[in-house]
Every structure is written in C-alpha cells, then in structure tokens.
Enzyme design. Structure first.
Site, PDB file in Angstrom:
ATOM      1  N   ASP A 239      -8.752  -4.660  -5.941  1.00 41.37           N
ATOM      2  CA  ASP A 239      -8.275  -3.877  -4.793  1.00 41.37           C
ATOM      3  C   ASP A 239      -9.099  -2.605  -4.631  1.00 41.37           C
ATOM      4  OD1 ASP A 239      -6.703  -2.270  -2.969  1.00 41.37           O
ATOM      5  OD2 ASP A 239      -5.025  -3.582  -3.423  1.00 41.37           O
TER       6      ASP A 239
ATOM      7  N   SER B  92       0.843  -1.193   0.000  1.00 37.36           N
ATOM      8  CA  SER B  92       0.000   0.000   0.000  1.00 37.36           C
ATOM      9  C   SER B  92       0.889   1.257   0.000  1.00 37.36           C
ATOM     10  CB  SER B  92      -0.952  -0.037   1.191  1.00 37.36           C
ATOM     11  OG  SER B  92      -1.984   0.902   1.055  1.00 37.36           O
TER      12      SER B  92
ATOM     13  N   HIS C  25      -7.497  -5.901  -0.469  1.00 36.38           N
ATOM     14  CA  HIS C  25      -6.370  -4.981  -0.550  1.00 36.38           C
ATOM     15  C   HIS C  25      -5.068  -5.767  -0.493  1.00 36.38           C
ATOM     16  CE1 HIS C  25      -4.260  -1.261  -0.350  1.00 36.38           C
ATOM     17  NE2 HIS C  25      -3.927  -1.345   0.918  1.00 36.38           N
TER      18      HIS C  25
END
Length: 514
Positions: free
Chosen positions: A453, A227, A483
């Site tokens: 995602d 991320s 995610h």
C-alpha cells in the site's frame, strides 16, 4: 479514496464562492427537537452536485432498484446540540435478501478525508453485492464534503493556477511563493467557510456517525472504513465502544503518527509502490517501454521531473504539465495496480513531450472534471486535516527534515516534506498530535493491511491493532499492491471480510492472504 491529498502538498488551495446555499450548508436555525428521533425521507438520487464532482445520477442497481438519497439533520457544533444545524447527505441501496435475514445498515466511509460517499458507493456498488444480501448499504458525505455543508475556498480558475505552482521550491523566491499561496488559500477558506471550519474534526464526524446509527434504526454501527475511514472508525470506536457492531478497517491509517510522521510514511510507501511498478514493468516478457531495468525506470522518471521543473510540456488545452502535476499524476497511478498501464502510457507520452495522460491522472486526484470544474475534495481535505492536526510547521522545519524525506524517497520526498506547511496559517487550532482510538469494550474490529500500500503503509495496520487495545483489533495481512485490499478482488481477503460481516465469524488473528 487515499489519504493522499497530503501528497498534493502544495497542490491544494482555496476557492471563491461555490453555491453554498444550493449545496445545503449550515441551516442556521436553532432547534429543540430530538435529532435522534428524526425520520429520513428517502427519494431517488439526483445527479451529483458540483461539490461532489458532478456527473450523472447513479445508474439503477442490478435488478432495477434505484439508489435512494436523503438528508440527515445534525448539530453544527456538538458542544451545543440544540444550536444551529447542518444537513448531511446520505445514500443507500436497500438489502436485496429476505427481510428476516437482514442484519441492518452497513455504513461506508471511503476516505480522503474529503471524498464523497454519496458518489463513491454507487461507483463500487457491484463490489459489495454479496454484503447487500443482508445489509442496506449506506454511505454519506461527511460534514464539510460534497452536499454536507461543503467547505468553500478558491474558484476553478484560481485552482488551475494553484495546481501549477512549484510544490518543491528550490529558491527563496519559490519558497516565498509557496508560502504566500498557502496563506491565501487558508485565508479564502476562512472568508468563505468561517462558520463551518471549527466543526470539521474527526470527532465531530464520529458523533455524526452515531446519530446516523440511531436514525437508521440500528442498535450497533456496522461499518466499513477505508483509508481515512479507518481513522474515523477508530475515533468512533473510542467514543462509542459499546455501540460498535461488525466493523472492518481496510487500508489502515497509523493512528500513532503525527502529520510529519504520516507524510514521511507516505514518502516511503509511494517509493515502494514506484519500485514495485518498475520491477514489474522490466520483468515482463515484452520490453518495458519506460526503462531497461528498474533503476533505469527510476532514473528516467527523475530526469523527466527535473526537466519539467525547468520547462513544463503541453498538457491539456492551454494548461502545461508541470513537475508538480506530473508527480501528482504518478502518485495517482500508484494507487492501484490496475492503473499501472496508464502510468506506463503517461510516461511514454511525457518522454515525447506530451503530458496529457499524466495531467489526466493529476486532475483525477485533484477532483477536476473535464469541463474544468472542481469538486470540493481539495478544500475539504485540507480543512479536515488541519482541524485534526495540532502541529503547525514552518519552512525552517521543512528544511531541517528534507534530508530524511529525500532518503525515504528520492522522487516523492521533497513534495511530501513541503506538504507539511499546508496548515501553517490555518485559522482554526488543530485538535491533537494524533487521534485517540483506544476502544476498550468494543466488539472485534477486522483490520486489513496491504504490504504494497503506497498511501497507508502496511505497518499502520499493526499500529492500529495495538492502539485499539487488547481483544479488539484482529489483523489480516494481504500481500498485494495498491491502496487497500478488499477491492483487489483477492478471494482470500473478500471471503474473510464477507464472512465476518455476514456471519460474525472473526478470522484467526494473523491470517495472511496472497
């Protein structure tokens, strides 16, 4: 941890004093030592600090080995490396294999920004057991986070009130309240963390990473970024391309977007994830308890949120589940397909007037523990994002953009559009419109994108590959939900990632896993 704190939008605020000295803030003393030559003193890890989220000390590793923690001294201001210093908290699990097979340290950043690596790595340690055979697994609290000179803003009671506010204002009075609350949050951060705020840019954290590499004794930085950790890794590769070892980016931030474009992309991403949840629920052999068709699921959620905007329902204790908290909780459940069952349960309960499950999910995203204490993830997230993002948006900017955001997501659009005012009155100028990740001369970086995602939409992986430059980024696609890709436990993804990190074998560009 996702980039989703943007999704909190109005849901993040500011706190009064949070134990700064006890949490290892700014050292304050000038120094003449060569920080790259410092030696780390590794000891058994204590229980997480309040700013890290509290809880128990990490359980022993398989085989009984203990997690080890240390602090790294780094310059507060990298423009004055001989000036004041801060302490950065580190954690490691020493390699489990033979010493002659050890490659070095593998450093993790799990995202946010604002997530504590010191607490997250032990929580997922078993997922990386294969990588531990040849690496010391290392993570850290980035500057401003957890034990590492934590940013302080509002106190716990103030945060409870703030998180109940209306994040999708419909009237001039609600807009004024939102803007005033944001202004008060930013002022509290300045009052309580004035010395730290100018030094929380991702470029500062990237320089910390290179110092960490040197002190850990590695010629190259072997890195696993997730991320926001992919943005940090890209910035590192830009600043230190010759120092990049084997690196993996998973759940990839689009480095070409400004904050407005990023928020719009998240609106589309979370809407896609919600659509996938609705399709999955209504396609099962058993009846879907939250709707008869996918459209019915979406309609019922929209109706619930509209009703909560007018009349919140009981949540946990004396707190009510508001529209903002419910939206936050729904978003949290969309981070992983494993959480979809909790979303179903939470929606079922909310339709019957019980907001406990959705509030628990919202509390999880906001960093609130069961005892009512907050970690500093909210304060750190805003502080780092606002230090990085150059643009400052007004309510007029949001009003102009609302139609576009609503078209992207009828459910999340307003919420994410209004999140753009978070940095409006921030006391420190933002660095740039978007990060520079050009990394000419870097070793190959494996870039893993997930088509489902919600927080870092799939398109960002291709944008990262292009921005890193020719011969650097190698794209791998995972056709999945949630995610990130590696923690989905998909064998194809994990074999490709493990193969690169353990043997140096780069997967073929364009590999697809499903």
């Amino acid at each position: 941890m996702p980039n989703a704190p943007r999704l909190r939008g109005a849901a993040l605020t500011a706190t009064a004093v949070l134990l700064a000295s006890a949490l290892a803030g700014c050292g304050g003393d000038s120094q003449d030592e060569d920080l790259s030559a410092q030696e780390l003193s590794w000891k058994d890890c204590p229980a997480p600090s309040r700013a890290e989220g509290g809880g128990d000390a990490p359980s022993p590793l398989p085989g009984g080995d203990a997690w080890q923690c240390a602090t790294l001294k780094a310059p507060l201001d990298w423009a004055e490396p001989k000036g004041d210093t801060i302490k950065l908290a580190l954690i490691r699990a020493k390699a489990s294999g033979a010493e002659d097979k050890r490659i070095g340290s593998l450093v993790f950043n799990f995202g946010g920004p604002g997530g504590s690596g010191v607490t997250t790595l032990p929580a997922f340690g078993s997922e990386y057991a294969k990588l531990r055979t040849r690496y010391d697994l290392v993570s850290f609290d980035p500057r401003g986070v957890g034990r590492s000179a934590p940013v302080e803003c509002l106190n716990d009671l103030q945060l409870d009130v703030y998180f109940e506010q209306d994040g999708t204002p419909d009237t001039s009075a609600e807009r004024t309240a939102l803007l005033n609350n944001t202004k008060e949050f930013n002022a509290a951060c300045e009052e309580n963390s004035r010395k730290t705020l100018p030094h929380l840019r991702t470029t500062d954290a990237a320089r910390d990473l290179d110092l960490m590499r040197q002190v850990l004794g590695d010629d190259k930085l072997h890195y696993f970024g997730i991320s926001y950790g992919t943005e940090l890794g890209g910035v590192y590769a830009h600043l230190f391309p010759k120092n990049v070892g084997r690196a993996v980016f998973d759940a990839v931030v689009d480095p070409t977007q400004n904050s407005e474009q990023g928020s719009l992309g998240q609106a589309e991403g979370f809407q896609l994830a919600l659509d996938n949840f609705a399709e999955d629920c209504t396609s099962q052999l058993t009846d879907c308890p939250v709707g008869d068709t996918a459209q019915d699921v979406r309609n019922r959620i929209a109706k619930l949120l509209a009703e909560l905007d007018r009349n919140p329902i009981p949540g946990i204790g004396q707190r009510l589940l508001t529209q903002t908290a419910a939206t936050n909780g729904i978003a949290q459940a969309l981070y992983s397909k494993d959480f979809w069952e909790y979303l179903t349960e939470g929606l079922e309960q909310a339709y019957d007037g019980d907001g406990r499950v959705l509030m628990l999910l919202s509390d999880s995203m906001n960093g609130r523990s069961e005892n009512g204490e907050y970690s500093n993830i909210a304060a750190a997230n805003i502080s780092i994002n606002c230090a990085d993002d150059k643009r400052r948006y007004t309510s007029a900017d949001v009003e102009r953009k609302l139609p576009e955001f609503r078209a992207a997501s009828p459910l999340f659009g307003d919420f994410l559009a209004w999140s753009m005012v978070t940095c409006t009155d921030w006391p420190v100028a933002g660095a740039a419109d978007h990060p520079d990740v050009r990394a000419t001369g870097s070793a190959p970086i494996l870039v893993v994108g997930n088509t489902g995602d919600p927080a870092t939409p799939y398109e960002g992986a291709r944008k990262m590959v292009e921005a890193l430059g020719e011969g650097v980024g190698v794209e791998l696609t995972y056709k999945g939900q949630g995610h990130g890709a590696y923690d989905s436990r998909n064998k194809c993804v994990q074999d490709a990632v493990d193969g690169y990190l353990l043997t140096g074998k780069v997967p073929a560009a364009g590999t697809v896993c499903s």
